[in-house]
Scaffold this motif. Structure first.
Motif, PDB file in Angstrom:
ATOM      1  N   GLY A   7       0.701  -1.279  -0.046  1.00  0.00           N
ATOM      2  CA  GLY A   7       0.150  -0.051   0.062  1.00  0.00           C
ATOM      3  C   GLY A   7       0.903   1.258  -0.035  1.00  0.00           C
ATOM      4  O   GLY A   7       0.324   2.302  -0.639  1.00  0.00           O
ATOM      5  N   LEU A   8       1.898   1.133   0.816  1.00  0.00           N
ATOM      6  CA  LEU A   8       2.615   2.426   0.841  1.00  0.00           C
ATOM      7  C   LEU A   8       3.250   2.626  -0.588  1.00  0.00           C
ATOM      8  O   LEU A   8       3.830   3.779  -1.126  1.00  0.00           O
ATOM      9  N   ALA A   9       3.868   1.766  -1.438  1.00  0.00           N
ATOM     10  CA  ALA A   9       4.475   1.680  -2.378  1.00  0.00           C
ATOM     11  C   ALA A   9       3.679   1.989  -3.606  1.00  0.00           C
ATOM     12  O   ALA A   9       4.414   2.724  -4.632  1.00  0.00           O
ATOM     13  N   GLY A  10       2.400   1.679  -3.582  1.00  0.00           N
ATOM     14  CA  GLY A  10       1.676   1.780  -4.784  1.00  0.00           C
ATOM     15  C   GLY A  10       1.577   0.844  -5.825  1.00  0.00           C
ATOM     16  O   GLY A  10       2.136  -0.100  -5.583  1.00  0.00           O
ATOM     17  N   GLU A  11       0.786   0.932  -6.783  1.00  0.00           N
ATOM     18  CA  GLU A  11       0.669  -0.065  -7.763  1.00  0.00           C
ATOM     19  C   GLU A  11       1.211   0.174  -9.180  1.00  0.00           C
ATOM     20  O   GLU A  11       1.116  -0.823  -9.953  1.00  0.00           O
ATOM     21  N   ASP A  12       1.954   1.288  -9.340  1.00  0.00           N
ATOM     22  CA  ASP A  12       2.644   1.265 -10.764  1.00  0.00           C
ATOM     23  C   ASP A  12       3.811   0.441 -10.658  1.00  0.00           C
ATOM     24  O   ASP A  12       4.316   0.122  -9.702  1.00  0.00           O
ATOM     25  N   GLU A  13       4.067   0.031 -11.992  1.00  0.00           N
ATOM     26  CA  GLU A  13       5.003  -0.878 -12.230  1.00  0.00           C
ATOM     27  C   GLU A  13       6.633  -0.282 -11.766  1.00  0.00           C
ATOM     28  O   GLU A  13       7.379  -0.818 -11.465  1.00  0.00           O
ATOM     29  N   PHE A  14       6.764   1.225 -12.248  1.00  0.00           N
ATOM     30  CA  PHE A  14       7.956   1.633 -11.949  1.00  0.00           C
ATOM     31  C   PHE A  14       8.022   2.671 -10.826  1.00  0.00           C
ATOM     32  O   PHE A  14       8.707   2.560  -9.850  1.00  0.00           O
ATOM     33  N   THR A  18       5.846   5.715  -2.220  1.00  0.00           N
ATOM     34  CA  THR A  18       6.963   6.127  -1.049  1.00  0.00           C
ATOM     35  C   THR A  18       7.732   4.963  -1.164  1.00  0.00           C
ATOM     36  O   THR A  18       7.279   3.914  -1.930  1.00  0.00           O
ATOM     37  N   VAL A  19       8.983   5.164  -0.470  1.00  0.00           N
ATOM     38  CA  VAL A  19       9.835   3.839  -0.598  1.00  0.00           C
ATOM     39  C   VAL A  19       9.743   3.269   0.888  1.00  0.00           C
ATOM     40  O   VAL A  19      10.322   3.806   1.706  1.00  0.00           O
ATOM     41  N   GLU A  60       7.939 -10.162  -1.729  1.00  0.00           N
ATOM     42  CA  GLU A  60       6.516 -10.330  -2.180  1.00  0.00           C
ATOM     43  C   GLU A  60       5.832  -8.961  -1.757  1.00  0.00           C
ATOM     44  O   GLU A  60       4.685  -8.793  -2.443  1.00  0.00           O
ATOM     45  N   GLY A  61       6.342  -8.213  -1.008  1.00  0.00           N
ATOM     46  CA  GLY A  61       5.570  -6.799  -0.530  1.00  0.00           C
ATOM     47  C   GLY A  61       6.100  -5.871  -1.405  1.00  0.00           C
ATOM     48  O   GLY A  61       6.678  -6.008  -2.453  1.00  0.00           O
ATOM     49  N   GLY A  62       6.070  -4.469  -0.773  1.00  0.00           N
ATOM     50  CA  GLY A  62       6.472  -3.133  -1.275  1.00  0.00           C
ATOM     51  C   GLY A  62       7.918  -2.609  -0.764  1.00  0.00           C
ATOM     52  O   GLY A  62       8.265  -1.423  -1.080  1.00  0.00           O
ATOM     53  N   ALA A  63       8.472  -3.288   0.058  1.00  0.00           N
ATOM     54  CA  ALA A  63       9.776  -2.792   0.810  1.00  0.00           C
ATOM     55  C   ALA A  63      10.882  -2.747  -0.093  1.00  0.00           C
ATOM     56  O   ALA A  63      11.161  -3.853  -0.943  1.00  0.00           O
ATOM     57  N   HIS A  64      11.520  -1.529  -0.258  1.00  0.00           N
ATOM     58  CA  HIS A  64      12.786  -1.521  -1.124  1.00  0.00           C
ATOM     59  C   HIS A  64      13.978  -0.860  -0.722  1.00  0.00           C
ATOM     60  O   HIS A  64      14.856  -0.781  -1.045  1.00  0.00           O
ATOM     61  N   SER A  65      13.907  -0.747   0.810  1.00  0.00           N
ATOM     62  CA  SER A  65      14.949  -0.589   1.539  1.00  0.00           C
ATOM     63  C   SER A  65      14.924  -0.857   2.812  1.00  0.00           C
ATOM     64  O   SER A  65      13.892  -1.325   3.513  1.00  0.00           O
ATOM     65  N   ILE A  66      15.884  -0.977   3.504  1.00  0.00           N
ATOM     66  CA  ILE A  66      16.031  -1.165   5.071  1.00  0.00           C
ATOM     67  C   ILE A  66      16.979  -0.238   5.611  1.00  0.00           C
ATOM     68  O   ILE A  66      17.694   0.290   5.109  1.00  0.00           O
ATOM     69  N   MET A  67      16.764   0.009   6.917  1.00  0.00           N
ATOM     70  CA  MET A  67      17.476   0.565   7.792  1.00  0.00           C
ATOM     71  C   MET A  67      18.201  -0.290   8.779  1.00  0.00           C
ATOM     72  O   MET A  67      17.765  -0.873   9.423  1.00  0.00           O
ATOM     73  N   ALA A  68      19.614  -0.133   8.862  1.00  0.00           N
ATOM     74  CA  ALA A  68      20.330  -1.024   9.650  1.00  0.00           C
ATOM     75  C   ALA A  68      20.081  -0.611  11.025  1.00  0.00           C
ATOM     76  O   ALA A  68      20.196   0.406  11.540  1.00  0.00           O
ATOM     77  N   ALA A  69      20.134  -1.658  11.973  1.00  0.00           N
ATOM     78  CA  ALA A  69      20.304  -1.365  13.228  1.00  0.00           C
ATOM     79  C   ALA A  69      21.429  -0.844  13.833  1.00  0.00           C
ATOM     80  O   ALA A  69      22.574  -0.918  13.419  1.00  0.00           O
ATOM     81  N   VAL A 177       6.292  14.680 -15.080  1.00  0.00           N
ATOM     82  CA  VAL A 177       5.066  13.926 -15.052  1.00  0.00           C
ATOM     83  C   VAL A 177       5.154  12.364 -14.460  1.00  0.00           C
ATOM     84  O   VAL A 177       6.181  11.859 -15.029  1.00  0.00           O
ATOM     85  N   HIS A 178       4.605  12.201 -13.487  1.00  0.00           N
ATOM     86  CA  HIS A 178       4.528  10.825 -13.138  1.00  0.00           C
ATOM     87  C   HIS A 178       3.221  10.412 -12.496  1.00  0.00           C
ATOM     88  O   HIS A 178       2.467  11.181 -12.193  1.00  0.00           O
ATOM     89  N   PRO A 179       2.761   9.284 -12.163  1.00  0.00           N
ATOM     90  CA  PRO A 179       1.451   8.922 -11.784  1.00  0.00           C
ATOM     91  C   PRO A 179       1.141   9.372 -10.332  1.00  0.00           C
ATOM     92  O   PRO A 179      -0.056   9.694 -10.163  1.00  0.00           O
ATOM     93  N   TYR A 180       2.136   9.758  -9.684  1.00  0.00           N
ATOM     94  CA  TYR A 180       1.852  10.140  -8.214  1.00  0.00           C
ATOM     95  C   TYR A 180       2.002  11.764  -8.058  1.00  0.00           C
ATOM     96  O   TYR A 180       1.898  12.293  -6.879  1.00  0.00           O
ATOM     97  N   LYS A 181       2.551  12.543  -9.142  1.00  0.00           N
ATOM     98  CA  LYS A 181       2.592  13.951  -9.042  1.00  0.00           C
ATOM     99  C   LYS A 181       1.659  14.807  -8.236  1.00  0.00           C
ATOM    100  O   LYS A 181       1.888  15.470  -7.682  1.00  0.00           O
ATOM    101  N   ASP A 182       0.466  14.485  -8.678  1.00  0.00           N
ATOM    102  CA  ASP A 182      -0.529  15.295  -8.208  1.00  0.00           C
ATOM    103  C   ASP A 182      -1.427  14.658  -7.184  1.00  0.00           C
ATOM    104  O   ASP A 182      -2.754  14.893  -6.973  1.00  0.00           O
ATOM    105  N   MET A 183      -0.810  13.580  -6.729  1.00  0.00           N
ATOM    106  CA  MET A 183      -1.584  12.839  -5.458  1.00  0.00           C
ATOM    107  C   MET A 183      -1.974  13.669  -4.245  1.00  0.00           C
ATOM    108  O   MET A 183      -1.159  14.525  -3.652  1.00  0.00           O
ATOM    109  N   GLY A 184      -3.109  13.460  -3.871  1.00  0.00           N
ATOM    110  CA  GLY A 184      -3.440  14.598  -2.603  1.00  0.00           C
ATOM    111  C   GLY A 184      -2.653  14.398  -1.435  1.00  0.00           C
ATOM    112  O   GLY A 184      -2.166  13.156  -1.160  1.00  0.00           O
TER     113      GLY A 184
END
Length: 417
Positions: A7-14, A18-19, A60-69, A177-184
């Motif tokens: 849900g945080l990442a969104g549905e666009d293929e690219f 958010t990250v 399988e989810g939308g996580a693209h990054s981690i923060m190290a401990a 221009v990108h799909p989330y540019k004008d996202m409320g």
């Protein structure tokens, strides 16, 4: 976690809304001295329990990054863990990795794993860390030093910078221009409130009602630190409204008396009592202010002035050589990253010593009481004005029903530190 990060990442293929960044990787569930301690975990538990918690959201989810401990993992600082590159990136496809705030420098200052930041940077980069969340000039100096000493190559830097830029490209930062540019950006909408209400109702767990509920509208005693308090945390955002238990009872037209249960005290320095001056500083007077002495456990106290509603606060140091700090009382809330309203009291040599949250002595009325003292702490006498527990017990006995509202402060004992 998979659904949440999707849900945080969104549905666009690219492009990404958010990250989603998972933290902290990993085995950091020890708060005490976590900037230097080691979580010693044998390999099977590490892979089947700790790593498994991250895998689904990445693969399988939308996580693209981690923060190290902050902590070490079996003797190796988490940000230098080879599995960041070998497992998270090479096998699971993670995009990039960031350090926690100040964690890069801790490899030298706290973990003492190496002697220079240049050496630390080389190990971090080669094991998959990309972005060092420390002062930029320090990281840049470490990079130059590491290059000159041939600990890293420009290709190592290009790889890390490229990974971070890839995330920014996927956020559309460089595209008109990108799909989330004008996202409320509004979050307080009726649609979102409806979802929040539904989630709140579905997570509720009610115990068996043996006739206590609904409460009668005669004089209820509402007792405890959460009776009329609402504490904000760092990750919850600024809410559009705040509602306490007492507010809820008022809304229902219930008659009640509320009391937080804290002791009321005078703070005496020498023969004088602390009193808040009009400018918010703390002075001394014969008729000092009464403070609610809030005890949060582990020798952590906050002092709220009954007259002004403000908390005693330590001021920040004037410089690296400054130790003793004057008291102030300007804020209505104990709300800082490092909560400067926290004080400690130590019994030493027959005296009670008051220290601020960093265990430094405090100044009172121009430091007349601490100047020249070779000790850590400021002598104080806590003079009881009202016993909070005794008062709470009396209220509970006098009321047909007592509602006890207990909990912890979200930024003192409960805060991630």
């Amino acid at each position: 976690t998979k659904a949440y990060t999707k849900g945080l990442a969104g549905e666009d293929e690219f492009y990404l809304k958010t990250v989603p960044t998972l933290k902290h990787f990993c085995a950091d569930n020890n708060e005490k001295e976590r900037g230097s301690c080691s979580a010693n975990v044998e390999p099977r538990t590490l892979h089947e329990y700790y790593y498994r918690a991250f895998k689904g959201a990445i693969t399988e989810g939308g996580a693209h990054s981690i923060m190290a401990a902050y902590n070490e993992l079996s003797g190796v600082p988490a940000v230098m863990n080879p599995d960041i590159q070998n497992l998270l990136k090479d096998e699971w496809g993670l995009d990039f990795v960031v350090t926690d705030g100040g964690d890069f420098s801790q490899n030298v200052l706290s973990h003492e794993i190496v002697k220079t930041h240049a050496e630390a940077l080389a190990i971090c980069l080669k094991n998959g860390a990309d972005s060092m969340t420390d002062p930029a000039d320090m990281v840049a100096a470490a990079a130059h030093d590491a290059l000159e000493r041939k600990l890293i190559t420009e290709a190592d830097i290009d790889k890390a910078v490229g990974n971070v830029l890839y995330g920014r490209f996927r956020l559309g930062e460089f595209d008109e221009v990108h799909p989330y540019k004008d996202m409320g950006k509004a979050v307080d909408t009726e649609e979102f409130r409806s979802v929040n209400r539904e989630a709140a109702m579905k997570q509720m767990c009610l115990l068996k009602n043996d006739g206590l509920l609904p409460l009668a509208k005669d004089a209820t005693a509402l007792i405890g630190p959460m009776a009329e308090s609402w504490y904000q945390d760092w990750y919850g955002g600024d809410p559009p409204y705040r509602r306490t238990l007492a507010d809820g009872l008022r809304q229902q037209g219930a008659a009640f008396t509320a009391f937080d249960g804290w002791d009321r005290v005078h703070l005496c320095f020498g023969s004088m009592e602390a009193r808040i001056n009009p400018d918010g500083s703390v002075g001394l007077a014969e008729d000092g202010d009464v403070f609610a002495m809030e005890c949060w456990g582990e020798d952590c106290y906050t002092f709220r002035c009954e007259r002004t509603g403000t908390y005693l606060t330590m001021t920040l140091p004037d410089g690296p050589t400054s130790v003793e700090q004057p008291l102030a009382a300007e804020r209505k809330e104990a709300f800082n990253w490092f909560v400067l309203e926290v004080f400690h009291m130590e019994q030493r040599g027959g005296e009670t010593l008051l220290l601020n949250r960093f265990h430094w002595p405090v100044e009172v009325d121009g430091d007349v009481l601490t100047s020249g003292r070779k000790r850590t702490g400021t002598p104080v006498t806590v003079q009881l004005v009202e016993d909070g527990v005794e008062n709470a017990v009396c209220m509970a006995k006098a009321a047909p029903v007592a509602v006890v509202a207990l909990g912890s402060h979200s930024l003192i004992p409960a805060k991630e530190e």
